[in-house]
Each structure stands twice: as C-alpha cells, then as structure tokens.
Design an enzyme around this catalytic site. Structure first.
Site, mmCIF file in Angstrom:
data_model
loop_
_atom_site.group_PDB
_atom_site.id
_atom_site.type_symbol
_atom_site.label_atom_id
_atom_site.label_comp_id
_atom_site.label_asym_id
_atom_site.label_seq_id
_atom_site.Cartn_x
_atom_site.Cartn_y
_atom_site.Cartn_z
ATOM 1 N NE ARG A 181 -3.903 -2.106 0.297
ATOM 2 C CZ ARG A 181 -3.881 -3.165 -0.522
ATOM 3 N NH1 ARG A 181 -2.942 -3.257 -1.445
ATOM 4 N NH2 ARG A 181 -4.786 -4.105 -0.427
ATOM 5 C CD GLU A 235 -2.012 2.745 -6.303
ATOM 6 O OE1 GLU A 235 -1.134 2.052 -6.801
ATOM 7 O OE2 GLU A 235 -2.697 2.396 -5.330
ATOM 8 C CG HIS A 249 -1.097 -2.446 -6.850
ATOM 9 N ND1 HIS A 249 -0.104 -3.255 -6.368
ATOM 10 C CD2 HIS A 249 -2.204 -2.776 -6.160
ATOM 11 C CE1 HIS A 249 -0.601 -4.060 -5.438
ATOM 12 N NE2 HIS A 249 -1.867 -3.775 -5.292
#
Length: 189
Positions: A100, A128, A147
């Site tokens: 994370r 993000e 990701h």
C-alpha cells in the site's frame, strides 16, 4: 569483478508476513539470498519455519540490501517507512513497495532518492495514481509500475477460475484455500 552487480549473498528484508510476504519468502528459497523478516504478529518459531530470522524493523532496515514491503495499511503502519527509517538503509539498498502506498512517506522517499543513495521500486503510491508532475517519474533511481498487473489480460481468467474453484470447495463442504480470517482482517495485507 564489478562491485554492486548481482544478487549473490544479498540480504532481503521482508516487512510483513502477509500471504504475499510469505510467498515472497518461499520464492526466495532456491536462490543464494539471505532473507530476514519483521512482523509484530509473528513469533521467532514461525519466522524460522518461513526460513527467515525475525528482526526488529530498524535492524532489518540497517542490514538488508533489498527491503520489500508486504504489510497491511493500518493506523500503525501509516508512513511505516519514513525519513528516519530510510536513513537506516545502507547505501545502494533498494526499497520495494507492492503493498500500500501510504506505508511509505513519499516526501521522505523523494528526498532520499534525490541523494542517489537508494533506489525504489513502487507498485503502489500515495496518492494513487501519482499526479503527473510527481518527481518519482523523473528520478533515475525510482521505478513506478501500475498496481494492476494481476487484473489485466488473460490474468482475469485466472481470477475467475480461482473464485469458481473456491465456490466449488465451499459447496462441497471442503476447506477453503483462501479463507478470510475475520479476527485478523484488520491487519491482513
């Protein structure tokens, strides 16, 4: 011999014995690497069974050439790796974050990367996605990847297959391969 090239004998520190952290330790076994682990929920016997000595975070950061993060995002892990922790890492070390983004203080990371002392591989960021003007895009020792590789192309079929197999196990009364432990959900990565 060219110093700094190669991974023979490198020490790899894993932050978090999550499902992914445990898998990383398993994948490191065939190579000539020296793993170490830090996780407040793991005892020394469990760490030994995973093939890594259990170290306090500071000791892991001081002694590892590569540090890979696989911890959950909780109030306790917010900016787990900040200015102080980055300063502990040896020159030439690499920080990898696939957990994370908020586990790493990005302002501190950018400042450290600008010195050229460390490198970072970031599969997650905070925020993000990163803003288009983030210095992480331009630093030669920062590698930023999206990701979502496990949710692209034919990997979607793997996800669907896994869900179907798990449903079959449930319907047959079998043990689930990916059961969620509700007691540990708040600290699961």
């Amino acid at each position: 011999m060219v110093p700094g090239i190669g991974n023979y004998g490198r020490r790899v520190g894993v932050i978090g014995a999550s499902r992914i952290g445990r898998r990383v330790l398993e994948l490191l076994r065939p190579f000539d690497l020296s793993p170490a682990l830090t996780d407040p929920y793991v005892d020394e016997a469990t760490a030994a069974a995973l093939g890594a000595p259990l170290l306090p975070l500071d000791d892991l950061l001081r002694t590892c050439d590569i540090v890979t993060i696989h911890a959950p995002e909780t109030p306790e892990t917010h900016h787990l790796v900040g200015r102080r922790e980055l300063a502990l890492m040896p020159d030439g070390a690499v920080l990898i974050n696939t957990a994370r983004g908020a586990l790493v203080d990005h302002d501190a990371l950018v400042a450290e990367l600008r010195t050229g002392r460390l490198a970072a591989i970031l599969d997650v960021t905070d925020p993000e996605p990163l803003p288009g003007d983030s210095p992480l895009y331009d630093l030669p020792n920062a590698f930023v990847t999206p990701h979502l590789a496990g949710s692209q192309g034919n990997e979607l079929a793997r996800l669907g297959q896994t869900v179907a197999e798990e449903a079959e196990r449930l319907l047959a009364g079998g043990e689930l391969a990916y059961a969620v432990d509700l007691a540990a959900l708040d600290r699961t990565a």
